[in-house]
Design an enzyme around this catalytic site. Structure first.
Site, PDB file in Angstrom:
ATOM      1  N   LYS A   1       0.850  -1.134  -0.066  1.00 53.23           N
ATOM      2  CA  LYS A   1      -0.018   0.011   0.046  1.00 53.23           C
ATOM      3  C   LYS A   1       0.864   1.241  -0.140  1.00 53.23           C
ATOM      4  O   LYS A   1       0.539   2.406  -0.714  1.00 53.23           O
ATOM      5  CB  LYS A   1      -0.855   0.041   1.030  1.00 53.23           C
ATOM      6  CG  LYS A   1      -2.043  -1.235   1.175  1.00 53.23           C
ATOM      7  CD  LYS A   1      -2.565  -1.251   2.671  1.00 53.23           C
ATOM      8  CE  LYS A   1      -3.536  -2.470   2.618  1.00 53.23           C
ATOM      9  NZ  LYS A   1      -4.077  -2.660   3.865  1.00 53.23           N
TER      10      LYS A   1
ATOM     11  N   GLY B   1      -0.410   0.830   5.906  1.00 53.61           N
ATOM     12  CA  GLY B   1      -0.761  -0.098   7.261  1.00 53.61           C
ATOM     13  C   GLY B   1      -1.707  -1.318   6.818  1.00 53.61           C
ATOM     14  O   GLY B   1      -2.215  -1.297   5.857  1.00 53.61           O
ATOM     15  N   ASP B   2      -1.383  -2.291   7.901  1.00 56.79           N
ATOM     16  CA  ASP B   2      -2.252  -3.589   7.617  1.00 56.79           C
ATOM     17  C   ASP B   2      -2.137  -4.220   8.922  1.00 56.79           C
ATOM     18  O   ASP B   2      -1.368  -4.156   9.731  1.00 56.79           O
ATOM     19  CB  ASP B   2      -1.762  -4.616   6.514  1.00 56.79           C
ATOM     20  CG  ASP B   2      -2.707  -5.328   5.914  1.00 56.79           C
ATOM     21  OD1 ASP B   2      -3.690  -5.146   5.383  1.00 56.79           O
ATOM     22  OD2 ASP B   2      -3.026  -6.400   6.554  1.00 56.79           O
ATOM     23  N   SER B   3      -3.655  -4.973   9.282  1.00 59.92           N
ATOM     24  CA  SER B   3      -3.698  -5.549  10.405  1.00 59.92           C
ATOM     25  C   SER B   3      -4.375  -6.896   9.992  1.00 59.92           C
ATOM     26  O   SER B   3      -4.948  -7.034   9.264  1.00 59.92           O
ATOM     27  CB  SER B   3      -4.681  -4.953  11.412  1.00 59.92           C
ATOM     28  OG  SER B   3      -4.205  -3.863  11.735  1.00 59.92           O
TER      29      SER B   3
ATOM     30  N   ALA C   1       1.015  -3.705  11.212  1.00 65.20           N
ATOM     31  CA  ALA C   1       2.238  -3.360  10.536  1.00 65.20           C
ATOM     32  C   ALA C   1       2.001  -1.891  10.144  1.00 65.20           C
ATOM     33  O   ALA C   1       1.037  -1.343   9.635  1.00 65.20           O
ATOM     34  CB  ALA C   1       2.403  -4.268   9.337  1.00 65.20           C
TER      35      ALA C   1
END
Length: 198
Positions: free
Chosen positions: A57, A73-75, A111
């Protein structure tokens, strides 16, 4: 230098707003589902998967805004058996996810990757562990009456800042990580780069 958030996530935007971090938000136009499927097929760990998606991203948007720092960001939610939960596509699927989570522990990997000039210059992945109390069918139905479809975009079927807090007996780790972004390390890096005053 400006900060661009490569996301329209309400939770991530609110964290930056509440912390007083000036930023713009741009949606990262990536095929996240295909990327995730390909990476999972390659045997990647949940931690590294969150990191890879955050980087994807950040890099995508970084190419559109030269001269900016771009935060991706990522979860991910990983159950104690190693399986991953995605965002529920229906109320029925959300109920199934909640049944699978009931009485079990799961990890949230959040992250963050910052890109500049089309390359990643900083990254951080944090983990929080959440202990879900046993959930009755009555509770699940009442909870979804309150929260569906608002939680349709939430991995794990909860907003911990709202009624979702009732799912848990105990949590371990940063509240910001649970919300979806390791905020304190991000703020440290933004101070180093002069976006925030040190």
């Amino acid at each position: 230098m400006k900060l661009v958030l490569a996301s329209q996530s309400a939770s991530r935007r609110a964290m930056l707003d509440d912390a007083g971090v000036p930023h713009e938000a741009v949606t990262a136009q990536v095929d996240e589902a295909s990327a995730k499927e390909s990476l999972v097929a390659g045997g990647i760990s949940p931690r590294d998967l969150a990191d890879a998606l955050a980087e994807l991203k950040a890099l995508k948007v970084s190419g559109l805004v030269p001269g900016a720092l771009v935060l991706g960001g990522d979860s991910l939610v990983a159950l104690d058996d190693g399986s991953l939960l995605d965002k529920p596509e229906s109320r029925e699927q959300a109920a199934d996810h909640l049944r699978r989570m009931s009485g079990r522990t799961h990890d949230i990997y959040s992250a963050a990757v910052i890109a500049e000039g089309g390359r990643a210059v900083w990254r951080h992945v944090d983990r929080a562990r959440l202990h879900v109390r046993p959930l009755s069918e009555t509770f699940i139905a009442e909870y979804l009456d309150m929260e569906w479809p608002a939680i349709a975009g939430c991995v794990g079927c909860f907003r911990i800042e709202g009624p979702g807090v009732q799912l848990f007996g105990r949590t371990e780790g940063s509240h910001f990580t649970i919300l979806g972004m390791p905020l304190l390390p991000i703020l440290d890096y933004l101070r180093i780069r002069g976006i925030l005053t040190s």
